[in-house]
Enzyme design. Structure first.
Site, short mmCIF file in Angstrom:
data_model
loop_
_atom_site.label_atom_id
_atom_site.label_comp_id
_atom_site.label_asym_id
_atom_site.label_seq_id
_atom_site.Cartn_x
_atom_site.Cartn_y
_atom_site.Cartn_z
N SER A 1 43.23 26.08 -37.04
CA SER A 1 42.65 24.81 -36.62
C SER A 1 42.11 24.08 -37.84
O SER A 1 41.79 24.71 -38.87
CB SER A 1 41.50 25.05 -35.63
OG SER A 1 40.72 23.88 -35.44
N TYR B 1 33.22 29.79 -35.91
CA TYR B 1 34.57 29.34 -35.57
C TYR B 1 35.35 29.02 -36.84
O TYR B 1 36.52 29.40 -36.98
CB TYR B 1 34.48 28.12 -34.66
CG TYR B 1 35.83 27.55 -34.24
CD1 TYR B 1 36.71 28.31 -33.48
CD2 TYR B 1 36.22 26.27 -34.62
CE1 TYR B 1 37.95 27.79 -33.09
CE2 TYR B 1 37.43 25.74 -34.24
CZ TYR B 1 38.30 26.51 -33.47
OH TYR B 1 39.52 25.98 -33.10
#
Length: 326
Positions: free
Chosen positions: A162, A187
């Site tokens: 991502s 994350y």
């Protein structure tokens, strides 16, 4: 070992952020091909399964909730099978890889699609931070466990990272967030780990015909956002108060799955590997005229071969899983 991989720069491919999965797979015949798609029953994983099966491939879906998964992919009939696998549980992953080895002679495509984002602090296994464990370590163990099948299929391994990797490099001195927790930094570290995993996997696998890619699928509203409050997403400007996407950056699911399908099947990527992709092309490196933290490009630390090698060694130690190097 080759320490000078293919340069990380756009081809260009001729595709764009608006390219759909149907455009990527149009006219494609994948009859006889076998794909493993983690999370292949939800969000971008389901969209990936849909287009692979439509092109004739057989898809195996490791799923934490196998009953839900079977219901979600029932429309694909015998072209999609489900196996139980919880990426947060190494014993579960090992059972899954053993069953895959019993069932299959080879794997042509492995999609590491499943993941979590911005989750509250949770400890899994021997105390691992859950985002790092699920997004990276579980997929590391799964990939190592089916290595002979990947080599037999001269597979492409597609790892969903991502633009969130911009949030953090690997926290070498506190990977498990034992000294304070931030959900976005966690994350970010996990997504950086995904990119570094692809870099090192490709370096080790290329001699066996196994090539690996990491990618940013784009911003898409899927179950990945399940840990975010609606108010938080409204504040970000992603959605309105009714839950509708209002930020023009968002793609639909077909556009979001396109880059992964392109990574797995495109002849444009023959003899190339270890790349970070976005919008159905090789991404630029942030810093090469691309500003940091704007959601575009790959951070240099995420494609650094020395960091990739270091993370691989640590992942071996943490999981206890044998890999091609050992």
């Amino acid at each position: 070992m080759d320490r000078n991989p293919t340069p990380q720069r756009p081809l260009p491919s001729g595709y764009s952020r608006d390219t759909t999965s149907a455009e990527i797979t149009a006219g494609m015949d994948l009859t006889g091909k076998v794909a493993v798609v983690t999370g292949g029953y939800s969000g971008l994983g389901l969209e990936t399964t849909r287009h692979l099966t439509a092109a004739g491939a057989r898809v195996i879906i490791p799923a934490r909730r196998p009953d839900d998964a079977r219901a979600a992919v029932a429309e694909f009939g015998d072209r999609a099978d489900v196996l139980e696998a919880d990426l947060a549980d190494l014993e579960s992953v090992n059972r899954c890889t053993a069953e895959l080895s019993d069932r299959l002679e080879r794997i042509d495509y492995l999609f590491a699609t499943a993941g979590v984002m911005a989750a509250p602090l949770r400890r899994v296994g021997p105390g691992w931070e859950s985002q790092f464990a699920i997004n990276h370590l579980g997929h590391f163990a799964l990939t190592a466990g089916v290595w002979p099948l990947l080599a037999e299929g001269e597979a492409r391994v597609v790892i969903y990272s991502s633009a969130g990797h911009h949030h953090s490099p690997i926290r070498w001195n506190d990977m498990q967030f034992e000294r304070g927790y931030d959900k976005w930094e966690a994350y970010g570290q996990a997504k950086t780990a995904n990119v570094l995993f692809a870099v090192q996997l490709d370096r080790l696998g290329a001699a066996s015909g196994v090539r690996a890619f990491a990618l940013h699928p784009g911003a898409i509203l899927t179950p990945l956002q399940r840990h975010l409050e609606i108010s938080e997403m409204v504040e970000f400007g992603w959605i309105d108060e009714f839950g509708h996407a209002i930020d023009p950056i968002f793609k639909d699911a077909s556009q979001g799955a396109a880059t992964g399908l392109w990574a797995a099947t495109s002849t444009q990527l023959d003899d190339i590997g270890g790349m970070y992709l976005e919008d159905c092309d090789i991404a630029p490196v942030t810093g090469d005229g691309v500003p940091a933290h704007n959601g575009v490009g790959v951070m240099p630390y995420a494609i650094d071969p020395d960091q990739a090698d270091r993370l691989w060694t640590i992942s071996e130690e943490l999981t206890g899983v044998a890999t091609p190097r050992t």
